[in-house]
Design a protein around this motif. Structure first.
Motif, PDB file in Angstrom:
ATOM      1  N   THR A  48       0.809  -1.223   0.000  1.00  0.00           N
ATOM      2  CA  THR A  48       0.000   0.000   0.000  1.00  0.00           C
ATOM      3  C   THR A  48       0.845   1.278   0.000  1.00  0.00           C
ATOM      4  N   HIS A  49       2.003   1.232   0.664  1.00  0.00           N
ATOM      5  CA  HIS A  49       2.877   2.419   0.695  1.00  0.00           C
ATOM      6  C   HIS A  49       4.251   2.028   1.208  1.00  0.00           C
ATOM      7  N   LEU A  50       5.152   2.990   1.293  1.00  0.00           N
ATOM      8  CA  LEU A  50       6.576   2.663   1.496  1.00  0.00           C
ATOM      9  C   LEU A  50       6.963   2.184   2.884  1.00  0.00           C
ATOM     10  N   HIS A  51       6.112   2.343   3.903  1.00  0.00           N
ATOM     11  CA  HIS A  51       6.573   2.111   5.274  1.00  0.00           C
ATOM     12  C   HIS A  51       6.916   0.653   5.554  1.00  0.00           C
ATOM     13  N   PRO A  52       8.000   0.454   6.346  1.00  0.00           N
ATOM     14  CA  PRO A  52       8.560  -0.902   6.483  1.00  0.00           C
ATOM     15  C   PRO A  52       7.661  -1.888   7.225  1.00  0.00           C
ATOM     16  N   ASP A  53       6.769  -1.384   8.087  1.00  0.00           N
ATOM     17  CA  ASP A  53       5.880  -2.315   8.797  1.00  0.00           C
ATOM     18  C   ASP A  53       4.869  -2.945   7.840  1.00  0.00           C
ATOM     19  N   HIS A  54       4.685  -2.338   6.681  1.00  0.00           N
ATOM     20  CA  HIS A  54       3.741  -2.860   5.682  1.00  0.00           C
ATOM     21  C   HIS A  54       4.424  -3.656   4.581  1.00  0.00           C
ATOM     22  N   GLY A  55       5.658  -3.279   4.261  1.00  0.00           N
ATOM     23  CA  GLY A  55       6.219  -3.764   3.000  1.00  0.00           C
ATOM     24  C   GLY A  55       7.454  -4.638   3.047  1.00  0.00           C
ATOM     25  N   GLY A  85      -0.929  11.318   0.852  1.00  0.00           N
ATOM     26  CA  GLY A  85      -1.150  12.141   2.038  1.00  0.00           C
ATOM     27  C   GLY A  85      -0.551  11.539   3.296  1.00  0.00           C
ATOM     28  N   HIS A  86      -0.784  10.230   3.518  1.00  0.00           N
ATOM     29  CA  HIS A  86      -0.042   9.563   4.591  1.00  0.00           C
ATOM     30  C   HIS A  86       1.413   9.437   4.143  1.00  0.00           C
ATOM     31  N   SER A  87       1.563   9.215   2.818  1.00  0.00           N
ATOM     32  CA  SER A  87       2.888   9.213   2.205  1.00  0.00           C
ATOM     33  C   SER A  87       2.711   9.819   0.819  1.00  0.00           C
ATOM     34  N   GLY A 110      -5.286   0.978   3.647  1.00  0.00           N
ATOM     35  CA  GLY A 110      -3.865   1.174   3.952  1.00  0.00           C
ATOM     36  C   GLY A 110      -3.749   2.176   5.094  1.00  0.00           C
ATOM     37  N   ASP A 111      -2.644   2.895   5.149  1.00  0.00           N
ATOM     38  CA  ASP A 111      -2.452   3.824   6.264  1.00  0.00           C
ATOM     39  C   ASP A 111      -3.128   5.172   6.048  1.00  0.00           C
ATOM     40  N   LEU A 112      -3.957   5.294   5.013  1.00  0.00           N
ATOM     41  CA  LEU A 112      -4.833   6.467   4.964  1.00  0.00           C
ATOM     42  C   LEU A 112      -5.852   6.376   6.087  1.00  0.00           C
TER      43      LEU A 112
HETATM   44 ZN    ZN Z   1       2.448   3.962   7.180  1.00  0.00          ZN
END
Ligand code: ZN
Lengths: 317, 272
Positions: A101-108, A179-181, A198-200
């Motif tokens: 969903t986006h770049l953050h390491p806890d997700h990807g 917006g979150h990223s 995602g983190d939105l």
């Molecule tokens: Zn995030």
């Protein structure tokens, strides 16, 4: 839930962390049905900590006629492998697509467990991981140590440039937001109307802002509000059956955050004081609220100061 | 048992290997943080002056070090009596002292942001008029790299364009005749620990009244974050014009004038 023999033995031995016994700790992966053919694995609503192995983000499993689709993959190779095993056992079908969903390491970072050719992300997300992946990886290893063992930075192999994807008749809409990223992918499962934000979307857990653009985030929340849907799966926090609550909470928090920090700069507070301001009672049920407020002060305060404090230097004497 | 513990601590900190001269003065109090550098820093900063740990001195900072290059700290010694000097330092930073402030005609309060190079005690020490030092602080977990990472402006290459820009504002505070002054600088604050970038930092700052009286002055080290932001409480009323006068290690001068606002600060956002 999957309890390894070793973890079970560690449990019998008492509260000693497995690492202290020279064992490998395993993630507890516990998918819960949220709609027909959709499961959510609820991450720990806490900061990234050795106690949770960094498994704080929600992960989604979708059963499609063409195979298993995952949305996000967790923090590490170990998580990604366990996720794949759990998901394939659940659906009886191989994983054929993993969305990031986006770049953050806890997700990807869990995509290390998958063939990059089946991993898809927005083009900007791929560019951001290429730029920041090393730094994120260093930070994750520092905090999580052994949990991260063997986790390499992998770039998603597929750029999302289409508005939907069809998996043998089960179609998902792909929304390129931000917006979150700088690039946030939201997904709508057409069959059940489930919105994967995602983190939105944060729900009963304070939003985090390390790469946020609050104005764009609000626009994206507007877009999600206008997208007809039923339940919503947030990036963090419990499933939102109403589909509106997580959107509203996230919107209220970032609105409060921006106005509170603006007020703090205009009132002459320094960053320590700004991190100590009262959090309104409406957010009392939100996990990690003080923690995220103080992180947000760190992320946003210098920018607000540069915008709100007037220039005072006297031109060369 | 007790003896064994002490020698273990000494071995652990490497102090056992150092020759221990006979103290010319009463020893410094035992460090509640058990920092390996306590004695050394105490000697440098406090010399022969009496020292004690005092909870009335508040060394404030957030729960998490979100950014190693910029960790907010505030040293608040209001209510302990007449304060003549305030020092903020981090034991295990390669440049331990961040700010050494003399609030001549100001409330004993100073806030800024510092770099953290590793997990370290972060402390505030205030010296009372009678020479006695009161110390407070705690361990702060930091992933590291704050002092040895290049400043963002160096990476972006735009530091020179903005050098010398200052922003600020001042508000009257209540009955006690003090004001709240915030001032920010654009400055790379190079530590000298990044290859090919020598030390370059703002090193002096004074706040003066319109008549030129020094209300507070400080020495600043490169362990203060890039683009320094400083909060002070000089004695000044609504409408007074404060002058902020600073100099960096290249001899460049910085001058700002800030009128104290008519309206008191902090209506909307009150710290808990
Ligand atoms: Zn995030």
């Amino acid at each position: 839930m999957r309890v390894s023999r070793r973890a079970a033995v560690a449990g019998i031995l008492g509260a000693l962390p497995a690492a202290a016994l020279g064992m490998t700790e395993e993630y507890r992966i516990d998918p819960a049905v949220v709609a027909d053919g959709i499961w959510m694995i609820h991450g720990d609503d806490a900061p990234i900590l050795p106690a949770n192995g960094g498994a704080i983000a929600n992960i989604v499993i979708i059963d499609t006629p063409a195979g298993t689709v995952l949305v996000d993959s967790g923090p590490s190779l170990r998580y990604g492998r366990a996720l794949k095993a759990v998901a394939e056992k659940l659906t009886g079908k191989p994983v054929i697509r993993v969305y990031v969903t986006h770049l953050h390491p806890d997700h990807g970072m869990g995509i290390a467990a998958f063939d990059p050719a089946i991993v898809a992300a927005l083009p900007q997300t791929i560019a951001d991981i290429a730029r920041d992946g090393r730094g994120f990886s260093d930070a994750m290893y520092r905090i999580l140590g052994d949990w991260m063992r063997g986790t390499e930075i992998v770039l998603p192999g597929r750029r999302i440039d289409q508005a939907s994807e069809d998996f043998g008749g089960r179609k998902v809409q792909l929304m390129a937001l931000s917006g979150h990223s700088a690039a946030d992918l939201a997904i709508l499962d057409e069959k059940t109307g489930t919105l994967i934000g995602g983190d939105l979307l944060f729900h009963d857990r304070a939003p985090s802002t390390p790469t946020a653009d609050l104005a764009r985030w609000r626009e994206s929340l507007d877009a999600l509000s206008k997208t007809p849907h039923k339940g919503a799966i947030p990036g963090h926090g419990p499933f939102d059956p109403s589909g509106t609550q997580a959107i509203m909470q996230t919107r209220r928090w970032i609105h409060w955050l921006e106005s509170a920090l603006t007020g703090a700069v205009q009132s002459g507070l320094d960053m320590v004081e700004a991190g100590a301001i009262a959090i309104p009672p409406e957010f009392s049920g939100m996990a990690a609220a003080r923690y995220e407020l103080q992180r947000s002060v760190s992320h946003l305060y210098p920018g607000l100061e540069a915008k709100l404090l007037p220039r005072v230097d006297v031109p060369d004497q | 048992m007790w003896r064994q513990k002490v020698s273990l601590i000494l071995i652990g900190t490497g102090l056992l290997a150092m020759p221990v001269p006979l103290p010319a003065r009463a020893p410094y109090p035992a460090d509640p943080l058990q920092s390996p550098m306590w004695q050394a820093h105490a000697k440098t900063i406090f010399g022969d002056d009496p020292v004690r740990f005092d909870p009335r001195v508040k060394m404030l900072y957030p729960e998490v070090a979100e950014n190693q290059r910029s960790f907010p700290v505030a040293l608040d010694a209001r209510g302990v009596g007449q304060v003549k000097r305030m020092v903020i330092f981090a034991d295990l930073n390669p440049i331990p002292i961040a700010i050494d402030y003399r609030p001549e005609a100001a409330e004993p309060y100073v806030a800024t942001r510092i770099k953290l190079d590793q997990r370290t005690p972060v402390r505030g020490a205030v010296q009372l008029a009678d020479g006695q030092w009161l110390v407070a602080g705690g361990w702060v977990d930091a992933a590291g790299g704050g002092c040895s990472a290049p400043p963002v402006s160096r990476v972006k290459g735009d530091w020179a364009t903005h050098l010398g820009e200052m922003r600020g504002e001042a508000w009257p505070m209540s009955e006690d005749g003090s004001s709240r002054l915030r001032v920010t600088f654009r400055h790379p604050m190079d530590t000298g620990f990044v290859a090919n970038i020598p030390t370059y930092n703002i090193e002096e700052l004074a706040v003066k009244s319109a008549a030129g009286t020094v209300l507070g002055e400080m020495e600043i080290w490169a362990s203060v974050s890039e683009d320094p932001a400083i909060t002070l409480m000089p004695h000044a009323k609504a409408g007074d014009v404060l002058t902020v006068d600073a100099r960096d290690t290249n001899g460049r001068a910085y001058l700002a004038r800030i009128a104290v606002a008519r309206q008191s600060a902090m209506p909307s956002a009150t710290p808990q």
